[in-house]
Motif scaffolding. Structure first.
Motif, PDB file in Angstrom:
ATOM      1  N   ALA C  61       0.844  -1.197   0.000  1.00  0.00           N
ATOM      2  CA  ALA C  61       0.000   0.000   0.000  1.00  0.00           C
ATOM      3  C   ALA C  61       0.877   1.243   0.000  1.00  0.00           C
ATOM      4  CB  ALA C  61      -0.927  -0.005   1.216  1.00  0.00           C
ATOM      5  N   ARG C  62       2.033   1.141   0.652  1.00  0.00           N
ATOM      6  CA  ARG C  62       2.950   2.287   0.723  1.00  0.00           C
ATOM      7  C   ARG C  62       4.023   2.231  -0.359  1.00  0.00           C
ATOM      8  NH1 ARG C  62       3.096   1.705   7.013  1.00  0.00           N
ATOM      9  NH2 ARG C  62       1.303   3.001   7.569  1.00  0.00           N
ATOM     10  N   VAL C  63       4.046   1.181  -1.183  1.00  0.00           N
ATOM     11  CA  VAL C  63       5.092   0.979  -2.196  1.00  0.00           C
ATOM     12  C   VAL C  63       6.449   1.327  -1.582  1.00  0.00           C
ATOM     13  CG1 VAL C  63       5.765   1.386  -4.616  1.00  0.00           C
ATOM     14  CG2 VAL C  63       3.407   1.698  -3.921  1.00  0.00           C
ATOM     15  N   SER C  64       6.758   0.641  -0.492  1.00  0.00           N
ATOM     16  CA  SER C  64       7.945   1.030   0.274  1.00  0.00           C
ATOM     17  C   SER C  64       9.172   0.211  -0.100  1.00  0.00           C
ATOM     18  CB  SER C  64       7.653   0.888   1.757  1.00  0.00           C
ATOM     19  OG  SER C  64       7.423  -0.462   2.040  1.00  0.00           O
ATOM     20  N   TYR C  65      10.329   0.735   0.244  1.00  0.00           N
ATOM     21  CA  TYR C  65      11.594   0.059  -0.041  1.00  0.00           C
ATOM     22  C   TYR C  65      11.907  -1.000   1.013  1.00  0.00           C
ATOM     23  CZ  TYR C  65      12.573   3.288  -3.776  1.00  0.00           C
ATOM     24  OH  TYR C  65      12.504   3.971  -4.949  1.00  0.00           O
ATOM     25  N   GLY C  66      11.496  -0.733   2.237  1.00  0.00           N
ATOM     26  CA  GLY C  66      11.769  -1.677   3.310  1.00  0.00           C
ATOM     27  C   GLY C  66      10.501  -2.404   3.678  1.00  0.00           C
ATOM     28  N   LYS C  67      10.327  -2.685   4.947  1.00  0.00           N
ATOM     29  CA  LYS C  67       9.183  -3.467   5.382  1.00  0.00           C
ATOM     30  C   LYS C  67       7.891  -2.708   5.207  1.00  0.00           C
ATOM     31  CE  LYS C  67      10.000  -7.337   8.222  1.00  0.00           C
ATOM     32  NZ  LYS C  67       9.919  -7.954   9.553  1.00  0.00           N
ATOM     33  N   GLY C  68       8.012  -1.380   5.276  1.00  0.00           N
ATOM     34  CA  GLY C  68       6.806  -0.607   5.061  1.00  0.00           C
ATOM     35  C   GLY C  68       5.992  -0.466   6.322  1.00  0.00           C
ATOM     36  N   THR C  69       6.296  -1.286   7.322  1.00  0.00           N
ATOM     37  CA  THR C  69       5.484  -1.261   8.520  1.00  0.00           C
ATOM     38  C   THR C  69       6.025  -0.221   9.486  1.00  0.00           C
ATOM     39  OG1 THR C  69       6.853  -2.931   9.519  1.00  0.00           O
ATOM     40  CG2 THR C  69       4.951  -3.671   8.312  1.00  0.00           C
ATOM     41  N   LYS C  70       5.129   0.353  10.203  1.00  0.00           N
ATOM     42  CA  LYS C  70       5.495   1.262  11.280  1.00  0.00           C
ATOM     43  C   LYS C  70       5.150   0.534  12.575  1.00  0.00           C
ATOM     44  CE  LYS C  70       4.937   5.123   8.260  1.00  0.00           C
ATOM     45  NZ  LYS C  70       4.400   6.463   8.003  1.00  0.00           N
ATOM     46  N   GLN C  71       4.464   1.187  13.449  1.00  0.00           N
ATOM     47  CA  GLN C  71       4.063   0.497  14.669  1.00  0.00           C
ATOM     48  C   GLN C  71       2.950  -0.484  14.337  1.00  0.00           C
ATOM     49  OE1 GLN C  71       3.336   2.715  18.111  1.00  0.00           O
ATOM     50  NE2 GLN C  71       5.078   4.089  17.830  1.00  0.00           N
ATOM     51  N   LEU C  72       2.911  -1.541  15.127  1.00  0.00           N
ATOM     52  CA  LEU C  72       1.912  -2.562  14.902  1.00  0.00           C
ATOM     53  C   LEU C  72       0.515  -1.950  14.866  1.00  0.00           C
ATOM     54  CD1 LEU C  72       2.011  -5.592  14.495  1.00  0.00           C
ATOM     55  CD2 LEU C  72       1.334  -5.884  16.873  1.00  0.00           C
ATOM     56  N   ARG C  73       0.262  -1.006  15.777  1.00  0.00           N
ATOM     57  CA  ARG C  73      -1.078  -0.432  15.887  1.00  0.00           C
ATOM     58  C   ARG C  73      -1.441   0.364  14.639  1.00  0.00           C
ATOM     59  NH1 ARG C  73      -2.539   4.178  19.631  1.00  0.00           N
ATOM     60  NH2 ARG C  73      -4.543   4.584  18.598  1.00  0.00           N
ATOM     61  N   GLU C  74      -0.444   1.061  14.110  1.00  0.00           N
ATOM     62  CA  GLU C  74      -0.685   1.851  12.913  1.00  0.00           C
ATOM     63  C   GLU C  74      -0.972   0.942  11.710  1.00  0.00           C
ATOM     64  OE1 GLU C  74       1.758   5.568  11.199  1.00  0.00           O
ATOM     65  OE2 GLU C  74       2.420   4.818  13.156  1.00  0.00           O
ATOM     66  N   ASP C  75      -0.218  -0.157  11.623  1.00  0.00           N
ATOM     67  CA  ASP C  75      -0.427  -1.098  10.522  1.00  0.00           C
ATOM     68  C   ASP C  75      -1.829  -1.680  10.567  1.00  0.00           C
ATOM     69  OD1 ASP C  75       2.099  -0.648   9.729  1.00  0.00           O
ATOM     70  OD2 ASP C  75       2.850  -2.662  10.111  1.00  0.00           O
ATOM     71  N   ARG C  76      -2.240  -2.083  11.760  1.00  0.00           N
ATOM     72  CA  ARG C  76      -3.589  -2.630  11.924  1.00  0.00           C
ATOM     73  C   ARG C  76      -4.624  -1.608  11.472  1.00  0.00           C
ATOM     74  NH1 ARG C  76      -7.132  -1.971  16.040  1.00  0.00           N
ATOM     75  NH2 ARG C  76      -8.802  -3.517  16.196  1.00  0.00           N
ATOM     76  N   GLY C  77      -4.400  -0.367  11.823  1.00  0.00           N
ATOM     77  CA  GLY C  77      -5.328   0.698  11.433  1.00  0.00           C
ATOM     78  C   GLY C  77      -5.395   0.848   9.921  1.00  0.00           C
ATOM     79  N   LEU C  78      -4.251   0.775   9.269  1.00  0.00           N
ATOM     80  CA  LEU C  78      -4.233   0.913   7.813  1.00  0.00           C
ATOM     81  C   LEU C  78      -4.974  -0.249   7.151  1.00  0.00           C
ATOM     82  CD1 LEU C  78      -3.421   2.272   5.207  1.00  0.00           C
ATOM     83  CD2 LEU C  78      -1.166   1.222   5.388  1.00  0.00           C
TER      84      LEU C  78
END
Lengths: 312, 312, 312, 312
Positions: C61-78
């Motif tokens: 969703a973020r077309v990121s270079y790394g894992k793309g994940t931030k905090q677990l809570r933020e990922d769940r929200g996304l």
């Protein structure tokens, strides 16, 4: 929209011919067949061909030998039942083909719908016309403050002027340079006999994303409804939404019963999450509900209250 | 094939109606529209609707405003060029819809082609007719000794008799028991008023795989050609090949130029691997080629020699 | 479910091996990898492979270079945001592969989901095992009186006995005759040396639809959720629903945040039509609503009242 | 290619982690996992994830309980057999996910392959980087005289200089104006506090088609081979072909047996039409063939002679 006299003539020639067929025919759609319905400043949508009608949905749902239709009222009921219960395969039995002229940045969104058949005008093979989209003044919106992919207030005064000037001038210059790179004018004249001209497949990279392209786009009714549910939605970008709206009008002519069911069960429908449904049930039971006590995010709560027509 | 008088009447009613349309019309296909073309002992193929013709392929390839066609000869040339060079998208602009009656084991092969739209008669909802496939005597083949998924010699004498007897009796008994489970005869009569009858969605599991089912099957021309290239092929099982062959006849009526190109560039074509091409080049240069020196497996060598019309 | 000792050994061998990888790994799913989860009397579901996890959805969703994940809570929200707003493409970035053993009549429903990759065991090429589905006594339902494609009361007494007897005997006889036609026993012995045996591709037509087949079935997460939303639904036939339920358990292990969002926004959600929403708004405003005055059909009204938890 | 230090760090972080898995692992591909393989002046291809290996194809073809593989040599033979005979479904059982950075005009060709999963960086939501493609001097080709969609001689001298200057300046100016329209610099600074800035979804239309975009692109092996057969072909535009070639290298690491079969039976193979095959047979029989007597067009004849390694 600017059709050349030659294009208008070709369209009229097609409209002038009728032949006998044993297939299902929809007079209301035949009326506008081949017509260019204007969209944006230079774009259009044209219905080129179609297969089936409301009755064809019923016929397929019943796998019948004949028309499959009974009384009109019964057919309408079956179509509503099928759409309400997500029995989508009978809607795949109708097909429609459009000719669309649209800005490249709109085409890039549109093409993400993978379930259609597409033939796009090839800039590898041919030279694109000098037609680019410049938004009307009332669509010159600022970035939305609240929604990262939405529009805010309309720009005004000097900023609006400057914006329009930039869009126009950059597109014009890039197009003029495209011709220079090709070493060829729009009417096929060589610009400088001492130059070779860059290959078309390369020169096109100098064009801006608001240039118009065009394609034939063919889709079945089920996938068209899905496309329209996303693109005729208020969250869709204005520049693709106006195409979807023009297509909704063709839908209404083509399959009126399906159109009506689509309006009732998809466009005008809302989906309530497990948590939202719980809130509705509690409200109906007369309870006073504390948002903090619902598991809904503040945004979900706000959207729910709006949907229910309540003050937030 | 056994249509009921009522079904025949429904078909005749459809055939009797004609209406005016501005769309492309193909008279040769209109002639057989709705007709049930017999396949196997009780099956059929019926063309129910179609969209487009050879000219529509040209029109889409050129993304034209009018018919897109020039001289007939030029159009034929373009269609041949497109098919030869795998420019497949213009062929997706034509669509055809069939009504097919076919044994369940054939339907199971057929459905693996995922790019079509399908509405199958539902045995969850309705009761299937008592019609099952029994192969004609000349198709009662033994297992091939050389090809694990092919047929060998035709069975003869007592073994053939016994085979036919088993197929018929098992299908009959299973169908009779299906009615018993449903507690309902074909014409809707309750068999035993003291029984409830098993749900249709369960009772159907007692039927054999040679029972006939039916569906509406709609596909675009590109995907139809792909289907036919695999299923009208001599390696396809006879029972599906006869359906493909019946559909080839409808193809010939519908899009004669595409049909001709398909015969020349797909059906009658052969693909030579890198190694096989090398062999051909060496043979043409007058070399005597030792199979062991080609990298081809014995089977590939044998197939190559056959393709080239050489003694093996 | 009856795995042969050899099959059990093969599964154990796979489970015993571990290797290092830099890819995303989901330990909770690795735990049950390759295990046969029993479904119905002889069927199973096995997870064979998977690609990605909840974080891979966020990463795409973020077309990121790394894992793309931030905090677990933020990922769940996304993930919840994406599912709620039908942004489905990031869910296509995860893939899972199952090995499934299932009755043929269930396979025929299942295969209608065209967006998966499938390799089915070929009865053209191999001989099917003698395993067929017989419903458990509590699933021997009568035809529903109100719903033409549903089940009613459970059969009892003599009718239940008789039903089970018929299902068993017909499947047994057809299978025995299948071997007779093939002239080959399950363990590959020729039955009668004077017979040739019917080709496998023909003999299989003598089998009943409750015989088990098996396939590899691979699908992306978005399409899996769609499959599960239809097939784990109470309206789905019991015999396919139990497969969907077994798969839901694997989903929970694989992508727990997506699973949770799916439960809240799809499984537990309801869609209200334009008319139904209007009724809800009027009820919330304290109005007494007359069903006849809503445009809803009696059935829609009944369903709405049930959804809202009201007496009908 | 210009990765920021932060991006490099993210990639290194991913590469540094390994975990244990029971799934199939391909060490040769793990070696380059996450690495950015440079393509064109600023683009890249990165393998982000994969599912399966050569053995997984064999496993699915056999619908086996264990690995499905026998001896390495036998597996290789089966893979070659499957590819040669167009048994494509087992190749769908492997999946790969790429992160690709590519010019927009290349992305527009690429996206026409509809059978992949895609998440593109959204210019509706985010601001695109200032990176655009300018062809290397040796790729500055003139339009081909013989092929309407191909390249001819390389431009030289002043024309080449001028071409490069135009491409660079137009892209630079359009990008600078894009920032002006947004009223925001690349590092997020507001340019003029008295202006609002145009919405991102609108401002993007001012960019040229050589600007780089990026996406996650996931596809199964069968569809990847199809993509590569078309895009690694000499007839493909250079700018997409270099991506296909970079991906071919990843293919070789991932599934070496499939890669080899693909080279032999697809890339290095040729298809002879019915008429061309006839010519080959006649030549092999020692006949002198008159082109006018073959039914082949002059172009087909020329291509055939070239394929056969003959003087034209």
């Amino acid at each position: 929209m600017s059709l050349t006299p030659e294009q208008k003539q070709e369209i009229e020639a097609l409209k002038g011919q009728t032949q006998a067929t044993r297939r299902a025919v929809v007079p209301a759609l035949e009326e506008i067949l081949y017509d260019a319905i204007p969209v944006l400043d230079h774009g259009f949508v044209r219905v080129i061909d179609y297969m089936g009608d409301d009755a064809a949905i019923v016929q397929a749902a019943r796998v019948s030998y004949g028309k499959g239709t009974k009384q009109l009222r019964e057919d309408r009921g079956l179509i509503r039942y099928l759409l309400r219960h997500r029995h989508t395969t009978p809607f795949e039995m109708c097909e429609i083909k459009y000719h669309v002229k649209l800005p490249i940045f709109v085409a890039r969104q549109w093409i993400r719908h993978r379930t259609a058949n597409v033939n796009e005008y090839s800039a590898r093979y041919s030279i694109l016309d000098k037609e680019f989209y410049v938004p009307p003044r009332e669509q010159l919106a600022a970035q939305s403050a609240s929604n990262r992919q939405g529009r805010g207030d309309v720009l005004e005064g000097a900023e609006a002027e400057e914006t329009l000037r930039i869009l126009r001038e950059d597109a014009e210059r890039c197009y003029a340079d495209y011709q220079m790179l090709l070493n060829e004018t729009s009417d096929g004249q060589t610009i400088d006999p001492n130059r070779q001209g860059l290959a078309r497949e390369l020169a096109r990279m100098n064009l801006t994303l608001n240039l118009y392209t065009q394609w034939y786009w063919k889709v079945n009714l089920h996938n068209l409804l899905h496309f329209l549910s996303l693109r005729a939605d208020p969250h869709a970008q204005y520049e693709i939404r106006v195409y979807a709206e023009a297509m909704l009008e063709t839908l209404k002519r083509w399959v009126p019963a399906s159109y009506e069911a689509f309006e009732d069960y998809v466009v005008g429908a809302v989906t309530f999450s497990r948590g939202a449904l719980d809130v509705v049930q509690r409200l109906l039971a007369g309870e006073t509900v504390d948002p903090a006590d619902t598991g809904l995010s503040p945004r979900e709560w706000r959207e729910l209250m709006q949907t229910l027509g309540r003050e937030v």
